[in-house]
Design a protein around this motif. Structure first.
Motif, PDB file in Angstrom:
ATOM      1  N   MET A 104       2.420  16.612 106.871  1.00  0.00           N
ATOM      2  CA  MET A 104       1.352  17.355 106.207  1.00  0.00           C
ATOM      3  C   MET A 104       1.743  17.860 104.817  1.00  0.00           C
ATOM      4  SD  MET A 104      -1.098  19.380 108.804  1.00  0.00           S
ATOM      5  CE  MET A 104       0.005  20.739 109.098  1.00  0.00           C
ATOM      6  N   HIS A 105       2.985  18.356 104.704  1.00  0.00           N
ATOM      7  CA  HIS A 105       3.323  19.062 103.457  1.00  0.00           C
ATOM      8  C   HIS A 105       4.474  18.461 102.662  1.00  0.00           C
ATOM      9  CE1 HIS A 105       0.665  22.109 104.968  1.00  0.00           C
ATOM     10  NE2 HIS A 105       1.430  22.288 106.036  1.00  0.00           N
ATOM     11  N   GLN A 106       5.353  17.671 103.305  1.00  0.00           N
ATOM     12  CA  GLN A 106       6.608  17.371 102.632  1.00  0.00           C
ATOM     13  C   GLN A 106       6.803  15.917 102.242  1.00  0.00           C
ATOM     14  OE1 GLN A 106       9.530  18.846 105.363  1.00  0.00           O
ATOM     15  NE2 GLN A 106       9.161  20.969 104.813  1.00  0.00           N
ATOM     16  N   MET A 107       5.893  15.036 102.652  1.00  0.00           N
ATOM     17  CA  MET A 107       6.129  13.625 102.356  1.00  0.00           C
ATOM     18  C   MET A 107       5.696  13.280 100.936  1.00  0.00           C
ATOM     19  SD  MET A 107       5.917  10.872 105.411  1.00  0.00           S
ATOM     20  CE  MET A 107       4.189  10.718 105.470  1.00  0.00           C
ATOM     21  N   TYR A 108       6.564  12.554 100.254  1.00  0.00           N
ATOM     22  CA  TYR A 108       6.175  11.998  98.957  1.00  0.00           C
ATOM     23  C   TYR A 108       5.432  10.704  99.250  1.00  0.00           C
ATOM     24  CZ  TYR A 108       9.088  15.156  96.243  1.00  0.00           C
ATOM     25  OH  TYR A 108       9.619  16.268  95.646  1.00  0.00           O
ATOM     26  N   SER A 109       4.106  10.739  99.187  1.00  0.00           N
ATOM     27  CA  SER A 109       3.360   9.521  99.489  1.00  0.00           C
ATOM     28  C   SER A 109       2.447   9.192  98.316  1.00  0.00           C
ATOM     29  CB  SER A 109       2.552   9.703 100.765  1.00  0.00           C
ATOM     30  OG  SER A 109       1.643  10.761 100.610  1.00  0.00           O
ATOM     31  N   PHE A 110       2.207   7.929  98.123  1.00  0.00           N
ATOM     32  CA  PHE A 110       1.293   7.511  97.067  1.00  0.00           C
ATOM     33  C   PHE A 110       0.656   6.176  97.439  1.00  0.00           C
ATOM     34  CE2 PHE A 110       4.115   4.254  95.309  1.00  0.00           C
ATOM     35  CZ  PHE A 110       5.361   4.692  95.755  1.00  0.00           C
ATOM     36  N   GLU A 111      -0.508   5.934  96.832  1.00  0.00           N
ATOM     37  CA  GLU A 111      -1.175   4.681  97.099  1.00  0.00           C
ATOM     38  C   GLU A 111      -0.632   3.641  96.141  1.00  0.00           C
ATOM     39  OE1 GLU A 111      -5.604   4.826  97.836  1.00  0.00           O
ATOM     40  OE2 GLU A 111      -5.478   3.152  96.426  1.00  0.00           O
ATOM     41  N   ASP A 112      -0.143   2.534  96.697  1.00  0.00           N
ATOM     42  CA  ASP A 112       0.378   1.456  95.865  1.00  0.00           C
ATOM     43  C   ASP A 112      -0.804   0.714  95.234  1.00  0.00           C
ATOM     44  OD1 ASP A 112       2.231  -0.141  94.668  1.00  0.00           O
ATOM     45  OD2 ASP A 112       3.151  -0.881  96.520  1.00  0.00           O
ATOM     46  N   LYS A 113      -0.519  -0.180  94.269  1.00  0.00           N
ATOM     47  CA  LYS A 113      -1.612  -0.835  93.534  1.00  0.00           C
ATOM     48  C   LYS A 113      -2.479  -1.710  94.433  1.00  0.00           C
ATOM     49  CE  LYS A 113      -0.106  -0.429  88.828  1.00  0.00           C
ATOM     50  NZ  LYS A 113       1.274   0.110  88.877  1.00  0.00           N
ATOM     51  N   ASP A 114      -1.915  -2.133  95.605  1.00  0.00           N
ATOM     52  CA  ASP A 114      -2.737  -2.926  96.521  1.00  0.00           C
ATOM     53  C   ASP A 114      -3.485  -2.061  97.531  1.00  0.00           C
ATOM     54  OD1 ASP A 114      -0.707  -2.047  98.116  1.00  0.00           O
ATOM     55  OD2 ASP A 114       0.110  -4.023  98.584  1.00  0.00           O
TER      56      ASP A 114
END
Ligand SMILES: [Zn+2]
Ligand SMILES: [Zn+2]
Length: 420
Positions: free
Chosen positions: A60-70
């Motif tokens: 919920m709070h600590q993950m470094y997540s991002f949407e990749d270009k795909d």
């Protein structure tokens, strides 16, 4: 210019301690039959969402997540176990149901900034797949304890059992009932419903938690006898430990035995682990019992004391304009045969000693237009143990002068005597 909040540069003495710890771990765990796996630092987010749970603090709070270009969601791994399990299922399980793996590398969690907590931190971890015996629990705790003893870190070990899906729910509801009317910190107020076990390791609610029901009174017969056998086997291994029924791991996938290692210096654990018999199946593999641990590298590095002998190290070549050609010949001759030079062997003690230092660290001045004196000063400032001097005098006599910068004495030697 500062680094990103919660990250730090590793350099100098600390880098040496990192290197020492990683090298020792690699040799130690390999000798015990563990194979190294280097999983990617980025993973698809399902690997951790599924294993840690969407409602867990990390996800919920600590993950470094991002949407990749795909369009796929990618994360910087917050821990090593789920990635190792993903690897085991995908690449190992069908050929080798029993596997012993270890990993070394950085993990990422966006923790609240505080002393000793990093957003990029490092872990050394071991995982054993396909082992369900109480002996394997005791074994993994034993090798972890020996790891710390070998590197000179004073520690104590606490063990507990967190039960299984048969017995843990009974304990959870007993806890819920107990905490019902109690006043807890803001975080635990939320944990009450979702995950009351986590309240047990809250640093703010220690007083309230004191009288909470004991999980060991709630274990089913199977969990109870497994845990008793683990404790017996720990005694057989000669491991000193304490039972601490308040230990629950921050990660929810653990079943049965859990353990933490503490030093006298911090209240936080320097290593932790346990059994996670349901995780492989949960991630889509054949049902496989498993267990493991992770060692916190930053905290362990803080506790390391390396001998000062490490400070002055190596051989540095200095020369005058007359000696330049011979100096470079000597340098290249050593570099091309570095893997042939072994430490400590040689006709005289001088030969052995110089070789020993060449193996550890070896370099030449590339500022030959500077005076010999200034090259020697440079070698001294870089903490070299020996310098080789090649000047007019040495060329005439066909020798090299070696000076010990630590003990302030020097001697001459022929190049051929040193090398072959
Ligand atoms: Zn149970
Ligand atoms: Zn709390």
């Amino acid at each position: 210019m500062p680094t990103v909040t919660g990250t730090d540069d590793v350099f100098g003495e600390v880098a040496e301690k990192f290197e020492f710890l990683e090298n020792f771990a690699r040799g130690y765990f390999k000798r015990l039959g563990f194979e190294e796996v280097r999983t990617p630092i980025i993973e698809y987010s399902w690997v951790f969402r599924k294993t840690l749970g969407d409602s867990s603090e990390i996800v919920m709070h600590q993950m470094y997540s991002f949407e990749d270009k795909d369009g796929k969601e990618v994360v910087l791994r917050p821990e090593g176990t789920a990635a190792a399990v993903r690897f085991y299922i995908e690449k190992i399980q069908s050929a080798k149901p029993r596997a012993k793996l270890f990993y070394i590398g950085p993990m990422f969690r966006r923790e609240r900034p505080q002393k000793g907590r990093y957003r990029q931190f490092h872990q050394i971890g071991c995982e054993m797949f396909g082992f369900d015996s109480p002996e394997s629990d005791a074994y993994i705790i034993f090798i972890l304890s020996e790891f710390f003893r070998n590197i000179g870190v004073q520690h104590k070990i606490e063990v507990n059992s967190v039960g299984c899906p048969t017995c843990r729910p009974r304990y959870s509801s007993a806890l819920k009932e107990f905490f019902e009317a109690k006043t807890l910190c803001e975080d635990c107020q939320k944990r009450k419903e979702r995950n009351p076990l986590r309240i047990l390791d809250c640093k703010k609610d220690i007083e309230v938690v004191k009288d909470a029901p004991n999980i060991l009174d709630f274990l089913c017969q199977k969990c109870k006898s497994h845990f008793e056998l683990v404790l017996n086997n720990l005694k057989n291994f000669g491991v000193k430990f304490e039972i601490n029924p308040k230990i629950v791991r921050g990660l929810d996938y653990y079943t049965g035995t859990v353990f933490e290692v503490f030093s006298t210096k911090f209240s936080n654990a320097i290593a932790a682990g346990g059994r996670y018999d349901l995780l492989v199946e949960f991630m889509g593999g054949h049902p496989t019992p498993a267990l493991g641990f992770a060692i916190g590298v930053e905290r362990t590095v803080d506790l390391l004391e390396l001998s000062s002998e490490r400070n002055r190290l190596g051989l540095f070549i200095c020369y005058t304009s007359e000696g330049k050609q011979k100096a470079f010949d000597f340098f290249t001759r050593v570099v091309v045969s570095l893997n042939l030079i072994s430490a400590g062997k040689g006709g005289t003690s001088h030969v052995g000693e110089i070789r020993e230092h060449i193996v550890k660290r070896f370099d030449i001045s590339v500022e030959g237009t500077k005076s010999l004196k200034s090259q020697v000063r440079y070698a001294d400032s870089q903490n070299f143990r020996f310098i080789a001097i090649i000047g007019k005098n040495e060329i005439e006599k066909g020798v090299i002068t070696f000076r010990d910068l630590q003990n302030s004495y020097q001697f001459e030697m022929k190049e051929d005597e040193l090398l072959f």
